[in-house]
Write a protein that holds these residues in place. Structure first.
Motif, PDB file in Angstrom:
ATOM      1  N   UNK A  47       3.158  -5.652   7.288  1.00  0.00           N
ATOM      2  CA  UNK A  47       3.437  -6.476   6.111  1.00  0.00           C
ATOM      3  C   UNK A  47       3.699  -5.588   4.899  1.00  0.00           C
ATOM      4  N   UNK A  48       2.941  -4.511   4.757  1.00  0.00           N
ATOM      5  CA  UNK A  48       3.092  -3.634   3.596  1.00  0.00           C
ATOM      6  C   UNK A  48       4.467  -2.978   3.570  1.00  0.00           C
ATOM      7  N   UNK A  49       4.891  -2.364   4.687  1.00  0.00           N
ATOM      8  CA  UNK A  49       6.189  -1.669   4.638  1.00  0.00           C
ATOM      9  C   UNK A  49       7.349  -2.655   4.577  1.00  0.00           C
ATOM     10  N   UNK A  50       7.181  -3.830   5.181  1.00  0.00           N
ATOM     11  CA  UNK A  50       8.239  -4.837   5.094  1.00  0.00           C
ATOM     12  C   UNK A  50       8.404  -5.333   3.664  1.00  0.00           C
ATOM     13  N   UNK A  51       7.274  -5.647   3.023  1.00  0.00           N
ATOM     14  CA  UNK A  51       7.326  -6.124   1.640  1.00  0.00           C
ATOM     15  C   UNK A  51       7.908  -5.061   0.717  1.00  0.00           C
ATOM     16  N   UNK A  52       7.479  -3.816   0.901  1.00  0.00           N
ATOM     17  CA  UNK A  52       7.992  -2.726   0.080  1.00  0.00           C
ATOM     18  C   UNK A  52       9.492  -2.554   0.282  1.00  0.00           C
ATOM     19  N   UNK A  53       9.929  -2.632   1.520  1.00  0.00           N
ATOM     20  CA  UNK A  53      11.352  -2.464   1.815  1.00  0.00           C
ATOM     21  C   UNK A  53      12.181  -3.585   1.203  1.00  0.00           C
ATOM     22  N   UNK A  54      11.575  -4.771   1.088  1.00  0.00           N
ATOM     23  CA  UNK A  54      12.263  -5.909   0.479  1.00  0.00           C
ATOM     24  C   UNK A  54      12.280  -5.817  -1.048  1.00  0.00           C
ATOM     25  N   UNK A  55      11.592  -4.804  -1.594  1.00  0.00           N
ATOM     26  CA  UNK A  55      11.592  -4.603  -3.037  1.00  0.00           C
ATOM     27  C   UNK A  55      10.470  -5.287  -3.773  1.00  0.00           C
ATOM     28  N   UNK A  56       9.478  -5.795  -3.033  1.00  0.00           N
ATOM     29  CA  UNK A  56       8.348  -6.481  -3.668  1.00  0.00           C
ATOM     30  C   UNK A  56       7.211  -5.499  -3.926  1.00  0.00           C
ATOM     31  N   UNK A  57       6.544  -5.599  -5.079  1.00  0.00           N
ATOM     32  CA  UNK A  57       5.386  -4.733  -5.327  1.00  0.00           C
ATOM     33  C   UNK A  57       4.215  -5.155  -4.448  1.00  0.00           C
ATOM     34  N   UNK A  58       3.407  -4.184  -4.026  1.00  0.00           N
ATOM     35  CA  UNK A  58       2.281  -4.477  -3.139  1.00  0.00           C
ATOM     36  C   UNK A  58       0.975  -3.985  -3.747  1.00  0.00           C
ATOM     37  N   UNK A  59      -0.066  -4.783  -3.533  1.00  0.00           N
ATOM     38  CA  UNK A  59      -1.436  -4.462  -3.945  1.00  0.00           C
ATOM     39  C   UNK A  59      -2.277  -4.526  -2.680  1.00  0.00           C
ATOM     40  N   UNK A  60      -2.790  -3.365  -2.232  1.00  0.00           N
ATOM     41  CA  UNK A  60      -3.363  -3.298  -0.887  1.00  0.00           C
ATOM     42  C   UNK A  60      -4.783  -2.754  -0.894  1.00  0.00           C
ATOM     43  N   UNK A  61      -5.469  -3.045   0.189  1.00  0.00           N
ATOM     44  CA  UNK A  61      -6.783  -2.462   0.429  1.00  0.00           C
ATOM     45  C   UNK A  61      -6.656  -0.942   0.531  1.00  0.00           C
ATOM     46  N   UNK A  62      -7.590  -0.181  -0.048  1.00  0.00           N
ATOM     47  CA  UNK A  62      -7.520   1.285   0.024  1.00  0.00           C
ATOM     48  C   UNK A  62      -8.090   1.846   1.320  1.00  0.00           C
ATOM     49  N   UNK A  63      -8.328   0.980   2.287  1.00  0.00           N
ATOM     50  CA  UNK A  63      -8.970   1.396   3.536  1.00  0.00           C
ATOM     51  C   UNK A  63      -7.933   1.684   4.624  1.00  0.00           C
ATOM     52  N   UNK A  64      -8.297   2.544   5.563  1.00  0.00           N
ATOM     53  CA  UNK A  64      -7.454   2.786   6.730  1.00  0.00           C
ATOM     54  C   UNK A  64      -6.205   3.584   6.424  1.00  0.00           C
ATOM     55  N   UNK A  65      -5.092   3.192   7.079  1.00  0.00           N
ATOM     56  CA  UNK A  65      -3.861   3.969   6.986  1.00  0.00           C
ATOM     57  C   UNK A  65      -2.920   3.581   5.870  1.00  0.00           C
ATOM     58  N   UNK A  66      -3.137   2.447   5.204  1.00  0.00           N
ATOM     59  CA  UNK A  66      -2.185   2.000   4.175  1.00  0.00           C
ATOM     60  C   UNK A  66      -2.018   2.976   3.010  1.00  0.00           C
TER      61      UNK A  66
END
Length: 381
Positions: A293-312
């Protein structure tokens, strides 16, 4: 010399998948781009054929089990005369011998062990997409993972294993094309509404309940806030999952017009929704190895606010390609972070940087090249 590749996976989803199935999507997207001859071996679900020739290099062989067979041998007696792993090997052996081929088992240590046990001379790679403690995996196994986080996780159990990072990917051209975006009006969203989007499974690990509660705290001050929730809910089932989804529904109903729930969306259609969002929030409560979801949203040009955990955090770089939620994650902290991000004057620029970052590093073509580079490191091609 390796001349042929076999991709296989647990018998859950057929390939190409019709629903959200990141592992099966990875297999299909990489396999069809390879120049080496390859065969995908997976289960046959309803609506699929036994065989598909994808292109001159790639084909798909689907293994079917009749209802009687599954009931008699897999459920009642547990004495499966020709188990899934053996069927994979039977198809593989007709396609290629052990010397000229490598078999890549995706996200199943059990299937990996079964194939290694049944055919010790077969070259086998384990491709893990999730953090599961390795059980009875050879100390010097060759393992592919999508993130440094997951590499470090498995290395802590298997210090002598050869572990390579090959990320997940996105169809850059498709996700940068905003011509087929769903209209806001069709979803009951006004042009001047501020839209927050969540996409994913409606389970506790994804943090969706905390996000809903955060939006509930924001709306008294921000009547323009809307939350678009994409994910399937089936509260008719019993158990913990149903109980959790009922809690989600309770908050969603309290939010009324501030929450729009549209259920599940096919993976091929997600690019029609991300561009609607003023902010995509991914409040995962667990350490996700990656996040499509993160890379898809970013690729679509949408800003993302994500959990700082894991691989994101490896690709959502804090205040560079996206934003990080504050720890400890809670409804209160998520509400504050959403408010702060929406007020950031650099929001549009960071979204553009995120889009550029993903396009340069996570196209399926780039992922395929990284995958081939890994194989060349391990084998003579």
């Amino acid at each position: 010399m390796i001349k042929k590749i076999i991709f296989t996976v647990t018998p859950i989803f057929s390939i190409p998948p019709k629903g959200a199935a990141a592992v099966e999507s990875w297999i299909y997207q990489v396999a069809k781009r390879l120049k080496l001859h390859n065969k995908i071996i997976c289960v046959k679900n309803e609506g699929y054929t036994d065989f598909t020739q994808v292109n001159k290099h790639c084909s798909i062989h689907r293994i079917g089990f009749s209802r009687i067979y599954k009931r008699l041998f897999q459920k009642l007696t547990r004495l499966d005369p020709v188990p899934y792993s053996q069927r994979i090997l039977n198809i593989k052996n007709k396609f290629a011998d052990d010397v000229e081929s490598v078999t890549i088992v995706h996200n199943s240590m059990k299937l990996y062990r079964q194939i290694k046990t049944r055919s010790p001379k077969t070259n086998v790679i384990l491709h893990m997409h999730n953090a599961f403690p390795p059980k009875n995996i050879d100390d010097k196994a060759k393992i592919i993972v999508p993130s440094v986080f997951l590499r470090n996780y498995f290395q802590s159990f298997l210090p002598e294993a050869d572990i390579a990072v090959v990320p997940n990917g996105v169809d850059v051209i498709e996700y940068k094309d905003n011509t087929n975006v769903v209209s806001r009006s069709s979803l009951g969203i006004k042009d001047n509404d501020t839209l927050i989007l969540f996409a994913g499974r409606i389970i506790e690990d994804k943090g969706v309940l905390q996000l809903l509660q955060a939006v509930e705290k924001i709306t008294p001050q921000r009547s323009d806030i809307k939350l678009l929730l994409i994910g399937a809910i089936d509260s008719t089932k019993k158990g913990e999952k149903a109980e959790f989804q009922n809690k989600v529904l309770e908050v969603a109903y309290r939010l009324k017009s501030h929450c729009i729930m549209i259920g599940s969306v096919a993976p091929d259609d997600m690019n029609k929704y991300y561009p609607l969002a003023d902010l995509v929030v991914i409040p995962s409560q667990v350490e996700e190895a990656f996040c499509m979801v993160a890379i898809e949203a970013m690729c679509a040009g949408s800003p993302v606010l994500v959990s700082p955990r894991g691989g994101m955090p490896e690709f959502v770089l804090k205040n560079q390609t996206g934003y990080h939620l504050s720890e400890p994650l809670s409804a209160e902290s998520i509400a504050k972070d959403i408010g702060d991000v929406l007020k950031d004057p650099n929001l549009t620029n960071i979204a553009r940087q995120g889009q550029k970052y993903v396009a340069e590093r996570f196209s399926w073509e780039s992922v395929t090249d990284i995958f081939m580079g890994t194989l060349k490191k391990w084998f003579v091609l």
